[in-house]
Write a protein that holds these residues in place. Structure first.
Motif, mmCIF file in Angstrom:
data_model
loop_
_atom_site.group_PDB
_atom_site.id
_atom_site.type_symbol
_atom_site.label_atom_id
_atom_site.label_comp_id
_atom_site.label_asym_id
_atom_site.label_seq_id
_atom_site.Cartn_x
_atom_site.Cartn_y
_atom_site.Cartn_z
ATOM 1 N N PRO A 488 -14.882 31.056 -34.254
ATOM 2 C CA PRO A 488 -14.984 32.279 -35.101
ATOM 3 C C PRO A 488 -14.085 32.577 -35.985
ATOM 4 O O PRO A 488 -14.066 32.208 -36.718
ATOM 5 C CB PRO A 488 -13.682 32.500 -34.055
ATOM 6 N N GLY A 489 -14.026 34.095 -36.888
ATOM 7 C CA GLY A 489 -13.889 34.227 -38.028
ATOM 8 C C GLY A 489 -14.472 34.264 -38.400
ATOM 9 O O GLY A 489 -14.425 34.495 -40.317
ATOM 10 N N ALA A 490 -15.508 33.008 -38.569
ATOM 11 C CA ALA A 490 -16.307 32.997 -39.276
ATOM 12 C C ALA A 490 -17.679 33.971 -40.515
ATOM 13 O O ALA A 490 -17.865 34.425 -39.062
ATOM 14 C CB ALA A 490 -17.016 31.700 -39.995
ATOM 15 N N LEU A 511 -22.737 22.399 -46.580
ATOM 16 C CA LEU A 511 -21.117 23.518 -46.614
ATOM 17 C C LEU A 511 -20.733 22.749 -48.089
ATOM 18 O O LEU A 511 -20.728 21.516 -48.801
ATOM 19 C CB LEU A 511 -20.113 23.257 -45.663
ATOM 20 N N SER A 512 -19.875 24.190 -48.855
ATOM 21 C CA SER A 512 -19.168 23.508 -49.944
ATOM 22 C C SER A 512 -17.600 22.745 -49.472
ATOM 23 O O SER A 512 -17.490 22.911 -48.733
ATOM 24 C CB SER A 512 -18.660 25.280 -50.493
ATOM 25 N N ASP A 513 -17.187 22.694 -50.917
ATOM 26 C CA ASP A 513 -15.822 21.446 -50.391
ATOM 27 C C ASP A 513 -15.229 22.572 -49.556
ATOM 28 O O ASP A 513 -14.673 24.028 -49.960
ATOM 29 C CB ASP A 513 -15.972 20.963 -51.448
ATOM 30 N N SER A 514 -14.114 21.610 -49.205
ATOM 31 C CA SER A 514 -12.911 22.776 -48.763
ATOM 32 C C SER A 514 -13.169 24.182 -47.321
ATOM 33 O O SER A 514 -12.805 24.563 -47.633
ATOM 34 C CB SER A 514 -11.865 23.087 -49.616
ATOM 35 N N ASP A 515 -14.665 23.743 -46.891
ATOM 36 C CA ASP A 515 -14.840 24.889 -45.752
ATOM 37 C C ASP A 515 -15.298 24.119 -44.500
ATOM 38 O O ASP A 515 -15.570 22.918 -44.366
ATOM 39 C CB ASP A 515 -16.171 25.530 -45.997
ATOM 40 N N ALA A 559 -25.954 31.291 -39.445
ATOM 41 C CA ALA A 559 -25.565 29.440 -41.077
ATOM 42 C C ALA A 559 -23.679 30.876 -41.201
ATOM 43 O O ALA A 559 -23.431 31.681 -41.609
ATOM 44 C CB ALA A 559 -26.167 29.270 -42.351
ATOM 45 N N GLU A 560 -22.358 30.184 -40.424
ATOM 46 C CA GLU A 560 -21.351 30.480 -40.707
ATOM 47 C C GLU A 560 -20.511 29.700 -41.566
ATOM 48 O O GLU A 560 -20.612 28.193 -41.149
ATOM 49 C CB GLU A 560 -21.092 30.130 -39.088
ATOM 50 N N SER A 561 -20.025 29.730 -42.329
ATOM 51 C CA SER A 561 -18.572 29.864 -42.963
ATOM 52 C C SER A 561 -17.264 30.622 -43.365
ATOM 53 O O SER A 561 -17.153 32.052 -43.479
ATOM 54 C CB SER A 561 -18.645 30.027 -44.911
ATOM 55 N N THR A 562 -15.984 29.456 -42.888
ATOM 56 C CA THR A 562 -15.091 30.160 -42.650
ATOM 57 C C THR A 562 -14.212 31.163 -43.844
ATOM 58 O O THR A 562 -13.343 32.242 -43.653
ATOM 59 C CB THR A 562 -13.824 29.376 -42.367
#
Length: 714
Positions: A488-490, A511-515, A559-562
């Motif tokens: 949710p929200g990504a 994924l990227s760092d801190s994600d 593909a989803e990223s926050t």
């Protein structure tokens, strides 16, 4: 082939632990013939002599299309050697992503059934054994009946009274109370501690803004408040908030502790609960303990008791600010929203707001609501960061009247929240602002001309994703369009995945760092959670999700990223394969062959031997480590090979070595410990030759496992 059918049935029993001595004998046996089966039921049931001998064999057939037993978790195919349908159980289709309820099983007659819950018993009466879902592991805590942090003396602790949380070997001796507080065998001995500011008779006086320390060490439980606990180790200390002469002021109090729970309450009169002015419980702050915040508004000059409640002997840090008087904000709902001006930064204090709206992005506080009027279509961004570092903001855009999920347009939660609505229609938008803990936020709304969405923005325009090829996915200019409920929200990007034949699919997202990111496979419409076929989210890279025996057709890979960071997405595809159940394979000589095109394997190491070590295992174990099983892969050409053990029921370990010797030669970066939820994963480029694949357990663990193997051109 009839022998294979018997072994399939045996392995169903192995996986559910139903062989005598291996688990719950109440699980229905696959050897039991369904009394209601029709002997002439064609492809969908057991029918002739073949079917009578083996419940996994159905009626006669000439192709796969004639085989359907109506059980969702079986792989249905026409066995061309015997010209009968074969229904192979696939327990992976039954998994509910809940670790502690155990590995679900596929009953070939009844479908998915609950397995045996994880048993964490260590047979030690001095430990309380529990399954911890968050870590997907067992916890064995030394018995501590009063939960004071010191186990009973009979179980190796120092607690002489395990029924009283204020008595333990970890507490100081308190002067003058006639109790052996520290279990030394003496009362009020030399070196005892007198509590400070324990009651309203001797409060810590706070007369100006600043940081001070209030100790809960040796204090007793003297007072009560509407939001504070009582008994069970709760104790309290008292401060006096002194508002100087000269007119009303706000007093803002932030309390933090590194251990235990916390609550704050202020009163008009000490010891009189009916005069309570405000009460606040604490929320967890990652790596920092607990934080509680109380805003007392427009206090007249005078002294006001502040009672600090806690559950541990610890110091409480109090950050107190005397501020100009205010009234509590009234913009609590969309009906009372305050207007917001684009481009203007403002400080929003999320302290005593009520929780009125429930959106996709979660928050622990209530929210304040702002309104934005648009006269033309615009791209709209809302940005927020915490000014004090206490919490993370949560932003949600709504359309009025903000009463239904369909009226939520976008949300974002994180250190730097960014809620983005592309080409918002003319009218009024509402922005709800909340946080993970009470905090002061810097908030700004920015408008820009409407932009054209990228091709991969929606499932309708999704460009193709070529199997086996890794695709870079930039997400900085994307919005949250696909509402599958996975993350949710990504923000997200969608791609078309076309399958020419019945197939198995593994989606891998880096994924990227801190994600926190997710990958999902959906039906083409992507209209909601009902369209989601498989999805997984994670803070660990790579995140992956698999789906087996998908019918030929068109699908969508998401593909989803926050935090809208770039990702990579790969779809690995193979023709649908019958799950291979591994009954023994205890040594290299018994290794089960993995086809060069890959396959899906299921087994259980509980009854295997510990034969081979692994380079990435936990140190200090006996030779051989955990029980293991062996598979073998022979490649005729250079290949990229994916080994994925997600869904396995224990902390796995996977080692790939170069053959032909047993157990083979070590390969660089070819050992994966799976003590986290997504289990072991390897992405290797392998030259032609023979390889030994060792399915093992990390730190001596064992249990039921899955192994998905996909191959692609390098």
């Amino acid at each position: 082939m009839r022998a294979l059918g018997v072994w399939v049935a045996v392995l169903v029993l192995l996986l559910v632990g139903a062989i005598p001595g291996c688990g719950d004998s109440s699980v229905p046996s696959p050897f039991t013939k369904d009394a209601g089966a029709d002997g002439d039921a064609g492809g969908s049931g057991g029918g002739d002599a073949q079917g009578d001998a083996d419940p996994l064999i159905g009626g006669p057939c000439v192709d796969d299309g004639q085989c359907d037993d109506g059980i969702d978790c079986t792989f249905d195919a026409c066995d061309q050697e015997i010209k009968h349908c074969r229904f192979t159980p696939d327990a992976s289709k039954c998994q509910d992503s809940v670790y502690c309820d155990g590995l679900e099983v596929c009953d070939p007659k009844l479908g998915c059934r609950e397995g045996e819950p994880i048993s964490c018993s260590d047979k030690n009466t001095c430990t309380i054994d529990s399954c911890v879902e968050a870590t997907q592991s067992c916890d064995h805590v030394v018995r501590d009946m009063d939960e004071d942090g010191d186990p009973d003396a009979a179980c190796g602790g120092k607690d002489c009274d395990d029924t009283n949380p204020l008595v333990s070997g970890e507490r100081p001796e308190i002067c003058g109370n006639g109790v052996d507080d520290n279990c030394s065998g003496e009362i009020d001995e030399t070196g005892c501690v007198a509590p400070e500011h324990d009651t309203c008779v001797d409060p810590l006086e706070i007369t100006a803004s600043g940081v001070s320390t209030l100790s809960l060490v040796a204090t007793a439980s003297d007072y009560a408040a509407s939001c504070a606990g009582s008994g069970g180790g709760w104790r309290d200390a008292v401060a006096a908030l002194i508002v100087p002469a000269g007119g009303p002021q706000d007093v803002d109090v932030v309390a933090q502790v590194s251990a235990g729970q916390l609550a704050l309450a202020s009163f008009g009169q000490c010891g009189a609960p009916a005069t309570e002015l405000g009460c606040s419980t604490s929320s967890p702050v990652p790596q920092s303990g607990q934080l509680a915040r109380l805003r007392l508004r427009s206090l007249a000059p005078g002294a006001y008791p502040l009672v600090v409640f806690g559950t541990a002997d610890t110091d409480v840090t109090l950050n107190v600010k005397f501020l100009p008087p205010t009234v509590q904000p009234t913009n609590e709902t969309c009906g009372t929203a305050a207007p917001i001006s684009p481009g203007v930064h403002q400080t929003v204090s999320i302290v005593d707001a009520a929780q009125d709206l429930t959106g996709e992005c979660s928050a622990n506080t209530g929210e304040l609501v702002f309104s934005l009027d648009l006269t033309a279509p615009m791209d709209v961004h809302a940005y927020a960061v915490s000014l004090d570092g206490y919490g993370k903001p949560t932003l949600t855009w709504w359309q009025g009247p903000c009463t239904a999920p369909s009226q939520e347009l976008a949300c974002s939660s994180g250190k730097q929240a960014d809620a983005f609505v592309r080409a918002a229609s003319p009218g009024t938008l509402y922005l709800a602002v909340a946080a993970t803990v009470p905090t002061d936020l810097d908030l700004v709304v920015e408008l820009s001309p409407p932009t054209t969405p990228p091709a991969d923005e929606t499932c309708t325009s999704a460009p193709p994703l070529t199997p086996g090829q890794t695709l870079d996915v930039p997400l900085a200019d994307h919005t949250d369009d696909v509402k599958l409920g996975c993350q949710p929200g990504a923000v997200d990007a969608a791609y078309t995945l076309d399958l020419a034949a019945k197939s198995d699919v593994l989606l891998v997202g880096r994924l990227s760092d801190s994600d926190t990111a997710a990958v999902a496979l959906s039906k083409p419409a992507c209209s909601g959670p009902a369209d989601a076929l498989a999805c997984q989210s994670s803070t660990l890279s790579p995140v992956r999700t698999a789906s087996h025996a998908l019918a030929a057709g068109s699908y969508r890979a998401i593909a989803e990223s926050t935090v809208a960071s770039p990702m990579q997405l790969t779809a690995f595809v193979r023709n649908a394969t019958v799950p291979t159940l591994v009954p023994f394979a205890d040594t290299c000589a018994e290794a089960v062959l993995i086809p060069e095109t890959g396959g899906f394997f299921q087994g259980n190491t509980d009854n295997a031997s510990a034969d081979y070590d692994a380079g990435c295992d936990f140190g200090g174990l006996a030779p051989g480590g955990a029980p293991d099983q062996m598979l073998k892969l022979v490649l005729s050409a250079k290949k990229r090979v994916i080994f994925d053990m997600q869904g396995s029921a224990y902390s796995t370990l996977l080692q790939v070595r170069k053959g032909p010797g047993c157990p083979g030669q070590e390969i660089s970066k070819a050992c994966a410990a799976g003590y986290f939820a997504s289990r072991s994963f390897l992405d290797l480029t392998l030259d032609p030759g023979e390889y030994l694949v060792q399915v093992d357990g990390y730190a001596g663990d064992s249990g039921a496992w899955f192994l998905d193997v996909f191959t692609a051109d390098p």
